[in-house]
Design an enzyme around this catalytic site. Structure first.
Site, PDB file in Angstrom:
ATOM      1  CD  GLU A  31      -3.009  -1.063   0.300  1.00  0.00           C
ATOM      2  OE1 GLU A  31      -3.099  -0.026  -0.395  1.00  0.00           O
ATOM      3  OE2 GLU A  31      -3.797  -2.009   0.200  1.00  0.00           O
ATOM      4  CB  CYS A  60      -1.814   6.866   1.088  1.00  0.00           C
ATOM      5  SG  CYS A  60      -3.131   5.900   1.836  1.00  0.00           S
TER       6      CYS A  60
END
Length: 496
Positions: free
Chosen positions: A254, A288
């Protein structure tokens, strides 16, 4: 009460002994040191890996619904200590208290999801071409799972992985960011209390290993780790991926997200304004999924961007423990320096920069920056972990989608439009190439029910909901012959 006194009290209430060690821990609230922790030695790492492997061999034999019961109890412990843990998250990583409590709620939610999942770890029955045969697939526990988490979500990302890994029959080893180790130790202390009253849990089922990048590299390279789930920068993921691939280990990566949103001239502009602003400013741009690039239709550009600049300037930036503030500090001075370098680069290209002023107080506090760009190039092509929003005009939706997709990352995206055709194009195979594509909401704020992750340089991994649990297990295809004959597949003959 001083922040240092506050942190000691919180750790005590969470059952976590205040440790002393060689790695200092600072709060971004004012930059002061709030503690220190001990970095793992090579012997500590070897011991943790051996214990984790041994715990897996026992835990995999515990029925999955029983494993779910452990996670249920842990979720209840999180409910009991939600406010204390949320406050600790704010002090250590600097996000607002509302966001921190929301992060703990996310931990609770994924525990609930995992409990239900513990009774649904099912395979398939598959039609066999051979008479008197049955095919099926099973999902079995995988092994010791290494979870590498980042500073910006110091507990939720671990929980996404840990809850699923535990119900799937795996042991877990957590390597938190060296910037946020106290939250990790506090969460482990809560889990230890639950484990102490759970007779089926083996020693070493969940462990925390503290250290910097070299500690993570050692863990990733060890063959006793069956799966590496790593959250962080693309550069970190590239290094992790190469090492793990070298020994054929599974990974869930990720990584970065240079996320974009499109505001159509057919949008509800008031809704779009709120969605854009939260996505760009939430967690001070340190998600993110934070919104980095904004494409606004030329017909509404001037009016919408003017409102956006005004709204961004009104955002209350300050002490994240004060519930009246909507944004706190950047994690540290390095983050501020990277933000300024990106803004200087944009300014040299002729960009118009609105906001970005440093706030005069201890800690790296800065106002959000709205950056009007003439061209889609330069610093907007890479992710800067800060509240910078690059804004562009567009005339054709297809062109905006193409520019959105032209960067390396492919995590999150959104479109604001009330035109069904525009929305469906954006969600189609010709539309957004991101793992997350939203309509009339921003790029951040994912729920645990859907698998979370992205494509390209974002790493391709998926965590949390949907069928992401399969990544934490190994698949076995079984064929059972219940006849007295031995027919071969594809009509192959082998007669003796």
């Amino acid at each position: 009460m001083s922040i240092r006194t506050d942190i000691d009290l919180l750790l005590s209430q969470l059952g976590c002994p205040v440790s002393k060690g060689g790695l200092p821990v600072h709060t971004p609230i004012d930059g002061s040191q709030i503690g220190s922790v001990t970095t793992a030695t090579s012997q500590d790492i070897d011991t943790a890996l051996s214990r984790g492997q041994g715990a897996f061999l026992t835990w995999r034999t515990v029925p999955a619904p029983r494993r779910g019961e452990l996670v249920r109890r842990f979720g209840n412990a999180l409910r009991e200590h939600k406010l204390d843990l949320g406050r600790l998250v704010t002090i250590e990583c600097g996000k607002t208290i509302s966001e921190s409590e929301g992060e703990v709620q996310e931990m609770i939610d994924i525990c609930d999801f995992a409990v239900g999942l513990s009774r649904q770890l099912h395979g398939l029955t598959i039609a066999s071409e051979r008479p008197g045969h049955r095919m099926m697939e099973q999902w079995h526990p995988l092994g010791a799972v290494l979870i590498i988490s980042a500073f910006n979500f110091p507990v939720a990302v671990w929980a996404w992985n840990a809850a699923l890994a535990l119900v799937c029959g795996n042991s877990i080893i957590w390597k938190p960011s060296e910037k946020t180790p106290l939250t990790a130790l506090a969460v482990q202390a809560l889990l230890d209390r639950v484990l102490a009253d759970f007779n089926d849990a083996p020693e070493g089922l969940s462990q925390v290993v503290i250290g910097a990048r070299d500690i993570g590299a050692t863990l990733v390279a060890d063959p006793r780790i069956a799966l590496v789930s790593a959250t962080g920068s693309t550069a970190m993921g590239r290094a992790v991926g190469q090492v793990a691939a070298g020994r054929f280990a599974k990974t869930i990566l990720e990584l970065g997200g240079n996320n974009a949103a499109i505001v159509s001239d057919k949008a509800n502009l008031d809704l779009a304004l709120r969605g854009v602003l939260f996505s760009a400013v939430g967690t001070s741009g340190q998600r993110c999924t934070s919104l980095r690039r904004l494409f606004v239709h030329e017909a509404i550009y001037d009016g919408f961007v003017e409102k956006l600049k005004t709204a961004a300037a009104s955002i209350s930036v300050g002490d994240p423990l004060d519930s009246g503030n909507l944004a706190g500090p950047l994690i540290d001075e390095d983050a501020f320096d990277r933000m300024q370098a990106a803004l200087n680069e944009a300014e040299a290209m002729g960009a118009q920069i609105h906001g970005s002023e440093r706030i005069k107080r201890s800690g790296a506090y800065v106002r959000p920056a709205i950056v009007e760009m003439a061209e889609h190039k330069g610093p907007c092509l890479r992710e800067t972990f800060a509240p910078i929003l690059y804004v562009f005009r567009y005339s054709k939706l297809e062109d905006a989608i193409a520019l959105q997709n032209s960067v390396g990352a492919g995590l999150s995206s959104s479109i604001f439009s009330l035109d069904l055709r525009e929305c469906e194009l954006f969600l189609s195979a010709s539309g957004s190439d991101c793992g997350i594509a939203n309509v009339n909401i921003g790029t951040s704020g994912a729920e645990i029910g859907g698998a979370f992750g992205g494509e390209k340089e974002t790493g391709g991994g998926r965590e949390s909901g949907s069928d992401a649990w399969k990544a934490y297990m190994r698949r076995a295809t079984n064929t059972i012959n219940y006849s007295n004959d031995l027919p071969l597949a594809q009509g192959v003959r082998f007669d003796i």
